[in-house]
Design a protein around this motif. Structure first.
Motif, mmCIF file in Angstrom:
data_model
loop_
_atom_site.group_PDB
_atom_site.id
_atom_site.type_symbol
_atom_site.label_atom_id
_atom_site.label_comp_id
_atom_site.label_asym_id
_atom_site.label_seq_id
_atom_site.Cartn_x
_atom_site.Cartn_y
_atom_site.Cartn_z
ATOM 1 N N LEU A 18 42.340 34.843 42.397
ATOM 2 C CA LEU A 18 43.494 34.220 42.700
ATOM 3 C C LEU A 18 44.443 35.092 43.780
ATOM 4 O O LEU A 18 45.087 34.475 44.669
ATOM 5 C CB LEU A 18 44.566 34.022 41.277
ATOM 6 C CG LEU A 18 43.714 33.067 40.219
ATOM 7 C CD1 LEU A 18 44.884 33.332 39.199
ATOM 8 C CD2 LEU A 18 43.880 31.782 40.806
ATOM 9 N N PHE A 19 44.214 36.448 43.541
ATOM 10 C CA PHE A 19 44.796 37.014 44.837
ATOM 11 C C PHE A 19 44.374 37.048 46.071
ATOM 12 O O PHE A 19 45.166 37.168 47.068
ATOM 13 C CB PHE A 19 44.632 38.583 44.234
ATOM 14 C CG PHE A 19 45.188 39.601 45.158
ATOM 15 C CD1 PHE A 19 46.676 39.887 45.165
ATOM 16 C CD2 PHE A 19 44.542 40.428 45.967
ATOM 17 C CE1 PHE A 19 47.064 40.815 45.999
ATOM 18 C CE2 PHE A 19 44.836 41.436 46.978
ATOM 19 C CZ PHE A 19 46.282 41.480 46.856
ATOM 20 N N THR A 22 46.230 33.982 47.704
ATOM 21 C CA THR A 22 47.656 34.330 47.579
ATOM 22 C C THR A 22 48.048 35.551 48.592
ATOM 23 O O THR A 22 49.040 35.273 49.460
ATOM 24 C CB THR A 22 48.291 34.744 46.250
ATOM 25 O OG1 THR A 22 47.964 33.793 45.259
ATOM 26 C CG2 THR A 22 49.888 35.138 46.355
ATOM 27 N N THR A 50 50.725 36.607 42.202
ATOM 28 C CA THR A 50 49.389 36.420 41.656
ATOM 29 C C THR A 50 49.675 36.401 40.244
ATOM 30 O O THR A 50 48.958 35.475 39.297
ATOM 31 C CB THR A 50 48.222 37.184 42.090
ATOM 32 O OG1 THR A 50 48.024 37.399 43.571
ATOM 33 C CG2 THR A 50 47.000 36.805 41.515
ATOM 34 N N SER A 51 50.388 37.581 39.642
ATOM 35 C CA SER A 51 50.571 37.491 38.508
ATOM 36 C C SER A 51 51.502 36.110 37.743
ATOM 37 O O SER A 51 51.195 35.826 36.606
ATOM 38 C CB SER A 51 51.467 38.509 37.979
ATOM 39 O OG SER A 51 50.902 39.835 38.295
ATOM 40 N N TRP A 54 48.864 33.444 37.477
ATOM 41 C CA TRP A 54 47.686 33.490 36.321
ATOM 42 C C TRP A 54 47.879 32.592 35.245
ATOM 43 O O TRP A 54 46.667 32.054 34.773
ATOM 44 C CB TRP A 54 47.632 35.034 36.208
ATOM 45 C CG TRP A 54 46.783 35.462 34.940
ATOM 46 C CD1 TRP A 54 47.099 35.675 33.820
ATOM 47 C CD2 TRP A 54 45.298 35.419 35.181
ATOM 48 N NE1 TRP A 54 45.930 35.911 32.969
ATOM 49 C CE2 TRP A 54 44.773 35.824 33.945
ATOM 50 C CE3 TRP A 54 44.314 35.394 36.265
ATOM 51 C CZ2 TRP A 54 43.538 36.015 33.630
ATOM 52 C CZ3 TRP A 54 43.145 35.562 36.031
ATOM 53 C CH2 TRP A 54 42.701 35.936 34.749
#
Length: 253
Positions: A18-19, A22, A50-51, A54
């Motif tokens: 995901l990071f 992003t 990203t957090s 998530w």
């Protein structure tokens, strides 16, 4: 007492999947990608975003991290993120092009400075207009739409899939076309002013050919051009921010 989950490596791999997308988008997004923003701050922003993503995409990221080869997935996510960020940056270049056109019309194109965002020399007025446009976009919450597009991109481009090169190419062509049209439209008042002023100077030069009309009139050109720019700048920035918002909402075809 061991509170570390057994599947921690899988969770970390899914998080970095995901990071990758992003962070790639933030590398090119206006404002966030400026060199004035320290690299550590940009890294923290990417980790924070990203957090936030998530909880929405953790199951899909975990499934891809468990089944697919991690390097290939990371490369695909990086390419998707870079393509998305480049589309937004192309659209944002419209205000910079409009500022360059305005500078040329009022005789300030020689006042140059280095712009790290573009990697080249740009007119001083163009840089000022670009910075003002970024502030107006933030004030009108257009940056929320930039961030929202990252979240919604996972519905259009699932994790682990190769980015649709043909679709992105068509989007880039459409973005370039619209960006240039918008730049000319935003600078239209100064284009009309430049045509009228130079035609008047040409007629004056024909009437009195012995007088250096263009040299004498340059201060007047700068003064009138700056006054007209100041009167129209608010409208220009508002229209640009509105168009950027419509672009992110899918209003540009």
């Amino acid at each position: 007492m061991n509170a570390i989950p057994e599947n921690l490596p899988l969770i970390v791999s899914a998080f970095f999947i995901l990071f990758a997308r992003t962070g790639a988008v933030l590398m090119l997004l206006p404002v966030f990608s400026e060199d004035a923003v320290p690299g550590r701050i940009r890294l923290l922003i990417a980790f924070g975003m990203t957090s936030g993503i998530w909880p929405l995409q953790n199951e899909a990221a975990l499934a891809v991290a468990q089944s697919g080869p991690l390097p290939a997935v990371l490369i695909a996510e990086l390419l998707t993120g870079l393509a998305m960020g480049m589309i937004v940056k192309i659209l944002f270049y419209a205000i910079s092009m409009a500022g360059s056109i305005i500078s040329m019309q009022i005789g300030l194109s020689a006042a140059m400075l280095f712009d790290p965002a573009q990697g080249s020399q740009v007119p001083l007025l163009s840089k000022f207009v670009t910075m003002a446009a970024a502030i107006v976009c933030m004030a009108m919450q257009v940056h929320h739409l930039w961030i929202q597009s990252i979240v919604e991109s996972y519905n259009l481009f699932p994790i682990g899939g190769l980015p649709p090169a043909q679709d992105f190419a068509q989007m880039a062509i459409a973005a370039i076309n619209r960006s240039m049209m918008l730049a000319v439209g935003l600078a239209a008042p100064l284009l009309i002013y430049g045509i009228v002023f130079n035609v008047a100077l040409g007629l004056a030069a024909r009437v009195a050919p012995a007088i250096q009309v263009f040299f004498i009139s340059q201060p007047l050109n700068i003064m009138l051009g700056m006054a007209l720019t100041a009167m129209t700048l608010g409208t220009v920035l508002t229209v640009f921010a509105t168009e950027m918002g419509q672009a992110m909402l899918g209003g540009w075809r």
